[in-house]
Design an enzyme around this catalytic site. Structure first.
Site, PDB file in Angstrom:
ATOM      1  NE  ARG A  72      -2.574   8.478  -9.576  1.00  0.00           N
ATOM      2  CZ  ARG A  72      -3.211   8.093  -8.462  1.00  0.00           C
ATOM      3  NH1 ARG A  72      -2.521   7.688  -7.421  1.00  0.00           N
ATOM      4  NH2 ARG A  72      -4.526   8.111  -8.396  1.00  0.00           N
TER       5      ARG A  72
ATOM      6  CG  ASP B  90      -5.357   8.738   6.209  1.00  0.00           C
ATOM      7  OD1 ASP B  90      -4.530   9.531   6.638  1.00  0.00           O
ATOM      8  OD2 ASP B  90      -6.544   9.051   6.031  1.00  0.00           O
ATOM      9  CB  THR B  91      -9.074   5.968   8.295  1.00  0.00           C
ATOM     10  OG1 THR B  91      -9.302   5.299   7.056  1.00  0.00           O
ATOM     11  CG2 THR B  91      -9.290   7.453   8.129  1.00  0.00           C
ATOM     12  N   GLY B  92      -7.050   3.473   7.891  1.00  0.00           N
ATOM     13  CA  GLY B  92      -6.941   2.010   7.930  1.00  0.00           C
ATOM     14  C   GLY B  92      -8.135   1.299   7.317  1.00  0.00           C
ATOM     15  CE1 TYR B  93     -13.140   2.987   9.389  1.00  0.00           C
ATOM     16  CE2 TYR B  93     -12.899   5.117   8.329  1.00  0.00           C
ATOM     17  CZ  TYR B  93     -13.318   4.357   9.397  1.00  0.00           C
ATOM     18  OH  TYR B  93     -13.907   4.975  10.460  1.00  0.00           O
ATOM     19  CB  THR B  94      -8.048   1.441   2.093  1.00  0.00           C
ATOM     20  OG1 THR B  94      -8.632   2.730   1.973  1.00  0.00           O
ATOM     21  CG2 THR B  94      -7.837   0.837   0.721  1.00  0.00           C
TER      22      THR B  94
ATOM     23  CE  LYS C  35      -1.467  11.289   5.669  1.00  0.00           C
ATOM     24  NZ  LYS C  35      -2.687  11.928   5.124  1.00  0.00           N
TER      25      LYS C  35
ATOM     26  CD  GLU D  99      -2.842   1.363   0.385  1.00  0.00           C
ATOM     27  OE1 GLU D  99      -2.405   1.610  -0.762  1.00  0.00           O
ATOM     28  OE2 GLU D  99      -4.050   1.375   0.675  1.00  0.00           O
ATOM     29  CG  ASP D 100      -0.877   4.846  -1.517  1.00  0.00           C
ATOM     30  OD1 ASP D 100      -1.578   4.243  -0.668  1.00  0.00           O
ATOM     31  OD2 ASP D 100      -1.360   5.659  -2.321  1.00  0.00           O
TER      32      ASP D 100
HETATM   33  P1  XMP Z   1      -7.327   4.812   4.596  1.00  0.00           P
HETATM   34  O1  XMP Z   1      -7.907   6.024   5.289  1.00  0.00           O
HETATM   35  O2  XMP Z   1      -8.392   3.887   4.118  1.00  0.00           O
HETATM   36  O3  XMP Z   1      -6.684   5.471   3.347  1.00  0.00           O
HETATM   37  O4  XMP Z   1      -6.256   4.154   5.408  1.00  0.00           O
HETATM   38  C1  XMP Z   1      -5.724   4.893   2.610  1.00  0.00           C
HETATM   39  C2  XMP Z   1      -5.824   5.459   1.225  1.00  0.00           C
HETATM   40  O5  XMP Z   1      -6.138   6.849   1.253  1.00  0.00           O
HETATM   41  C3  XMP Z   1      -5.320   7.569   0.402  1.00  0.00           C
HETATM   42  N1  XMP Z   1      -4.584   8.583   1.174  1.00  0.00           N
HETATM   43  C4  XMP Z   1      -3.794   9.499   0.668  1.00  0.00           C
HETATM   44  N2  XMP Z   1      -3.467   9.760  -0.611  1.00  0.00           N
HETATM   45  N3  XMP Z   1      -2.084  11.513   0.109  1.00  0.00           N
HETATM   46  C5  XMP Z   1      -2.605  10.770  -0.877  1.00  0.00           C
HETATM   47  O6  XMP Z   1      -2.282  11.008  -2.020  1.00  0.00           O
HETATM   48  C6  XMP Z   1      -2.356  11.340   1.415  1.00  0.00           C
HETATM   49  O7  XMP Z   1      -1.845  12.053   2.279  1.00  0.00           O
HETATM   50  C7  XMP Z   1      -3.273  10.261   1.703  1.00  0.00           C
HETATM   51  N4  XMP Z   1      -3.765   9.779   2.857  1.00  0.00           N
HETATM   52  C8  XMP Z   1      -4.551   8.732   2.497  1.00  0.00           C
HETATM   53  C9  XMP Z   1      -4.424   6.579  -0.248  1.00  0.00           C
HETATM   54  O8  XMP Z   1      -4.928   6.345  -1.534  1.00  0.00           O
HETATM   55  C10 XMP Z   1      -4.504   5.319   0.545  1.00  0.00           C
HETATM   56  O9  XMP Z   1      -4.517   4.187  -0.283  1.00  0.00           O
HETATM   57 MG    MG Z   2      -4.479   4.561  -2.510  1.00  0.00          MG
END
Ligand code: XMP
Ligand code: MG
Length: 174
Positions: free
Chosen positions: A163, A101-105, A129, A97-98
């Site tokens: 990107r 963040d919240t972790g939902y994905t 994060k 994963e890139d």
């Molecule tokens: P969650 O919240 O589900 O999000 O953990 C993960 C996905 O959200 C996108 N994401 C970002 N993309 N800059 C970005 O370009 C950011 O700072 C950022 N924070 C979250 C990302 O696609 C990741 O897969």
């Molecule tokens: Mg993404």
């Protein structure tokens, strides 16, 4: 919105860290074959660099997931195109994963992959994060822990832009 004057993470730092991550993955996984499951589109550049450093036999699948509109996580995650069950069953998976963040994905993706009965799933994220986490998910391999700012470059986008940048930048309000 504008890019930070200096990169938050330089291409040199990324290159060095990717090599370290590959060594960590190799030392934990040994010589056995690995299935990389790469989350599009953001993790594509990271995954291509990482796979070139991995010594074991690697196969790759790509999945699509999106929860973001602009700079906001919508909380609703669309998971598209999980690999066929036959490609996953019994395999050791490195989910790439890139950014966490919240972790939902990742929670959604992991659950989807789990149903396909892999031998094991480990998670590798370029960026983390942790301050934004809303679910209990932790990565096995983390490139860089970053503060809660929105970042772009090295695969990451803002509305599909930036990107292609080789470094990671913070995106700031004007
Ligand atoms: P969650 O919240 O589900 O999000 O953990 C993960 C996905 O959200 C996108 N994401 C970002 N993309 N800059 C970005 O370009 C950011 O700072 C950022 N924070 C979250 C990302 O696609 C990741 O897969
Ligand atoms: Mg993404």
């Amino acid at each position: 919105m504008r890019l930070s004057d200096q990169p938050l993470i330089s291409r040199k730092a990324i290159e060095a860290r990717v090599a370290e991550l590959a060594s960590e993955v190799a030392s934990h996984h040994g010589d056995g074959p690995l299935l990389m499951v790469v989350v599009l589109k953001g993790a594509a550049m990271f995954a291509c660099d990482l796979m070139r450093k991995l010594p074991m036999p690697v196969t790759v699948e790509y999945v699509r997931a999106s929860s973001y509109v602009g700079k906001r996580s919508s909380g609703e995650v669309d998971v598209d195109s999980l690999p066929a069950a036959g490609r996953v069953r019994g395999r050791r998976i490195l989910l790439v994963e890139d950014i966490l963040d919240t972790g939902y994905t990742i929670s959604r993706l992991r659950a989807g992959l789990d149903r396909l009965k892999p031998a094991r799933i480990t998670l590798c994220t370029l960026l983390d994060k942790p301050s934004r986490r809303k679910t209990e998910v932790a990565a096995d391999y983390v490139g860089f822990v970053i503060p809660d700012s929105f970042v772009v470059g090295y695969g990451l986008d803002y509305n599909e832009q930036y990107r292609q940048l080789p470094d990671v930048y913070a995106l700031e309000d004007e």
